[in-house]
Design a protein around this motif. Sequence first.
Motif, PDB file in Angstrom:
ATOM      1  N   PRO A  80       0.825  -1.209   0.000  1.00  0.00           N
ATOM      2  CA  PRO A  80       0.000   0.000   0.000  1.00  0.00           C
ATOM      3  C   PRO A  80       0.867   1.270   0.000  1.00  0.00           C
ATOM      4  O   PRO A  80       1.963   1.269   0.563  1.00  0.00           O
ATOM      5  CB  PRO A  80      -0.765  -0.106   1.330  1.00  0.00           C
ATOM      6  CG  PRO A  80       0.144  -0.902   2.216  1.00  0.00           C
ATOM      7  CD  PRO A  80       0.870  -1.869   1.331  1.00  0.00           C
ATOM      8  N   LEU A  81       0.341   2.323  -0.666  1.00  0.00           N
ATOM      9  CA  LEU A  81       1.072   3.588  -0.747  1.00  0.00           C
ATOM     10  C   LEU A  81       1.239   4.188   0.649  1.00  0.00           C
ATOM     11  O   LEU A  81       0.259   4.339   1.379  1.00  0.00           O
ATOM     12  CB  LEU A  81       0.284   4.589  -1.583  1.00  0.00           C
ATOM     13  CG  LEU A  81       0.525   4.663  -3.092  1.00  0.00           C
ATOM     14  CD1 LEU A  81      -0.207   5.861  -3.652  1.00  0.00           C
ATOM     15  CD2 LEU A  81       2.015   4.718  -3.420  1.00  0.00           C
ATOM     16  N   LEU A  82       2.455   4.558   0.986  1.00  0.00           N
ATOM     17  CA  LEU A  82       2.684   5.153   2.312  1.00  0.00           C
ATOM     18  C   LEU A  82       2.617   6.673   2.266  1.00  0.00           C
ATOM     19  O   LEU A  82       2.437   7.323   3.289  1.00  0.00           O
ATOM     20  CB  LEU A  82       4.017   4.668   2.874  1.00  0.00           C
ATOM     21  CG  LEU A  82       4.025   3.154   3.153  1.00  0.00           C
ATOM     22  CD1 LEU A  82       5.385   2.675   3.573  1.00  0.00           C
ATOM     23  CD2 LEU A  82       2.976   2.801   4.217  1.00  0.00           C
ATOM     24  N   VAL A  83       2.769   7.222   1.058  1.00  0.00           N
ATOM     25  CA  VAL A  83       2.493   8.651   0.860  1.00  0.00           C
ATOM     26  C   VAL A  83       1.258   8.710  -0.046  1.00  0.00           C
ATOM     27  O   VAL A  83       1.319   8.312  -1.205  1.00  0.00           O
ATOM     28  CB  VAL A  83       3.690   9.385   0.222  1.00  0.00           C
ATOM     29  CG1 VAL A  83       3.339  10.849  -0.011  1.00  0.00           C
ATOM     30  CG2 VAL A  83       4.923   9.270   1.098  1.00  0.00           C
ATOM     31  N   PRO A  84       0.132   9.182   0.492  1.00  0.00           N
ATOM     32  CA  PRO A  84      -1.115   9.139  -0.277  1.00  0.00           C
ATOM     33  C   PRO A  84      -1.034   9.989  -1.538  1.00  0.00           C
ATOM     34  O   PRO A  84      -0.191  10.882  -1.643  1.00  0.00           O
ATOM     35  CB  PRO A  84      -2.151   9.730   0.686  1.00  0.00           C
ATOM     36  CG  PRO A  84      -1.496   9.879   1.997  1.00  0.00           C
ATOM     37  CD  PRO A  84      -0.027   9.781   1.821  1.00  0.00           C
ATOM     38  N   SER A  85      -1.921   9.716  -2.483  1.00  0.00           N
ATOM     39  CA  SER A  85      -1.873  10.464  -3.748  1.00  0.00           C
ATOM     40  C   SER A  85      -2.522  11.851  -3.621  1.00  0.00           C
ATOM     41  O   SER A  85      -2.149  12.770  -4.336  1.00  0.00           O
ATOM     42  CB  SER A  85      -2.509   9.661  -4.883  1.00  0.00           C
ATOM     43  OG  SER A  85      -3.732   9.149  -4.444  1.00  0.00           O
ATOM     44  N   ASP A  86      -3.461  12.016  -2.708  1.00  0.00           N
ATOM     45  CA  ASP A  86      -4.077  13.331  -2.524  1.00  0.00           C
ATOM     46  C   ASP A  86      -3.012  14.334  -2.039  1.00  0.00           C
ATOM     47  O   ASP A  86      -2.350  14.082  -1.022  1.00  0.00           O
ATOM     48  CB  ASP A  86      -5.198  13.228  -1.481  1.00  0.00           C
ATOM     49  CG  ASP A  86      -5.764  14.593  -1.149  1.00  0.00           C
ATOM     50  OD1 ASP A  86      -6.484  15.150  -1.997  1.00  0.00           O
ATOM     51  OD2 ASP A  86      -5.449  15.114  -0.051  1.00  0.00           O
ATOM     52  N   PRO A  87      -2.830  15.469  -2.743  1.00  0.00           N
ATOM     53  CA  PRO A  87      -1.710  16.367  -2.419  1.00  0.00           C
ATOM     54  C   PRO A  87      -1.744  16.917  -0.997  1.00  0.00           C
ATOM     55  O   PRO A  87      -0.696  16.991  -0.338  1.00  0.00           O
ATOM     56  CB  PRO A  87      -1.852  17.515  -3.436  1.00  0.00           C
ATOM     57  CG  PRO A  87      -2.759  17.012  -4.496  1.00  0.00           C
ATOM     58  CD  PRO A  87      -3.598  15.922  -3.911  1.00  0.00           C
ATOM     59  N   LYS A  88      -2.916  17.279  -0.493  1.00  0.00           N
ATOM     60  CA  LYS A  88      -2.964  17.854   0.862  1.00  0.00           C
ATOM     61  C   LYS A  88      -2.667  16.789   1.916  1.00  0.00           C
ATOM     62  O   LYS A  88      -1.929  17.026   2.873  1.00  0.00           O
ATOM     63  CB  LYS A  88      -4.329  18.492   1.126  1.00  0.00           C
ATOM     64  CG  LYS A  88      -4.488  19.810   0.381  1.00  0.00           C
ATOM     65  CD  LYS A  88      -5.768  20.511   0.739  1.00  0.00           C
ATOM     66  CE  LYS A  88      -5.872  21.801  -0.061  1.00  0.00           C
ATOM     67  NZ  LYS A  88      -7.242  22.297  -0.148  1.00  0.00           N
ATOM     68  N   VAL A  93       1.134  14.130   5.731  1.00  0.00           N
ATOM     69  CA  VAL A  93       1.904  12.916   6.066  1.00  0.00           C
ATOM     70  C   VAL A  93       3.396  13.236   6.079  1.00  0.00           C
ATOM     71  O   VAL A  93       4.120  12.865   7.020  1.00  0.00           O
ATOM     72  CB  VAL A  93       1.591  11.794   5.046  1.00  0.00           C
ATOM     73  CG1 VAL A  93       2.621  10.673   5.125  1.00  0.00           C
ATOM     74  CG2 VAL A  93       0.182  11.250   5.281  1.00  0.00           C
ATOM     75  N   ARG A  94       3.858  13.965   5.068  1.00  0.00           N
ATOM     76  CA  ARG A  94       5.299  14.310   5.009  1.00  0.00           C
ATOM     77  C   ARG A  94       5.684  15.220   6.179  1.00  0.00           C
ATOM     78  O   ARG A  94       6.759  15.089   6.758  1.00  0.00           O
ATOM     79  CB  ARG A  94       5.626  14.996   3.680  1.00  0.00           C
ATOM     80  CG  ARG A  94       5.656  14.040   2.516  1.00  0.00           C
ATOM     81  CD  ARG A  94       6.443  14.622   1.336  1.00  0.00           C
ATOM     82  NE  ARG A  94       6.550  13.654   0.260  1.00  0.00           N
ATOM     83  CZ  ARG A  94       5.721  13.586  -0.781  1.00  0.00           C
ATOM     84  NH1 ARG A  94       4.730  14.445  -0.887  1.00  0.00           N
ATOM     85  NH2 ARG A  94       5.895  12.674  -1.715  1.00  0.00           N
TER      86      ARG A  94
END
Length: 211
Positions: A80-88, A93-94
């Motif tokens: 699973p993606l650990l950095v989501p695709s939604d920019p906000k 997360v970052r």
Amino acid sequence: MELYGYWRSSASYRVRIALHLKQLEFDYKPVHLVKDGGEHKLEAYAQLNPAKLVPTLVDGDFELNQSLAIIEYLDSKAGPLLVPSDPKRAAVVRMLALDMACDLQPITNLRVLQYVSGTLGGGDDGRQAWIEHWVSTAFAAFEKRLEKHAGVCCVGDEVTLADVCLVPQVYNAMRFNIDLTPYPTLVQVYENLQQLDAFQKAQPESQADAT
Ligand SMILES: N[C@@H](CCC(=O)N[C@@H](CS)C(=O)NCC(=O)O)C(=O)O
């Protein structure tokens, strides 16, 4: 793939969690950070990382250092993606991940602690005071962020890079007997994550080089 790391290294711990979350096979290659002054300082390891820090990921002929770069690389390989695709959501997360991996971990790293306790003459008490000060500074701010963003995990209910970066720093804080009672949300998220198989497999005490 091969992961060069050390059981108690928080940066190695992050990568282990990510590999297990993604169910990617890897060979774990222990690099002892303490024995004989540290195997990471030997020429053989410096070939893999001139910064003489763990971890290093080797994927065929591709060698990579810096745990966050490694995790981003793993994100491109498998879910699973650990950095989501939604920019906000990705930015939040970052932000949380960097609170731990950029603002806290480097100043509580082994070489910094050795410098404080040894070179600067702080001894064990100086080292403990240093850790308590910087962990509590970082955790107090993180607790406030979690009050805004947390669900079961740091950001909502999905595991992200923020969780991968938080857990090793909580482990480290517990190792140094830091009082965590002022951070109830942080402790709750940590306990939620400890229930997950990938986080259990990545635990320092479960590694082959744990002593
Ligand atoms: N920013 C690096 C940090 C790597 C790092 O600090 N590794 C520590 C263990 S967590 C290390 O190798 N320390 C050896 C030393 O301080 O001599 C990353 O995320 O990979």
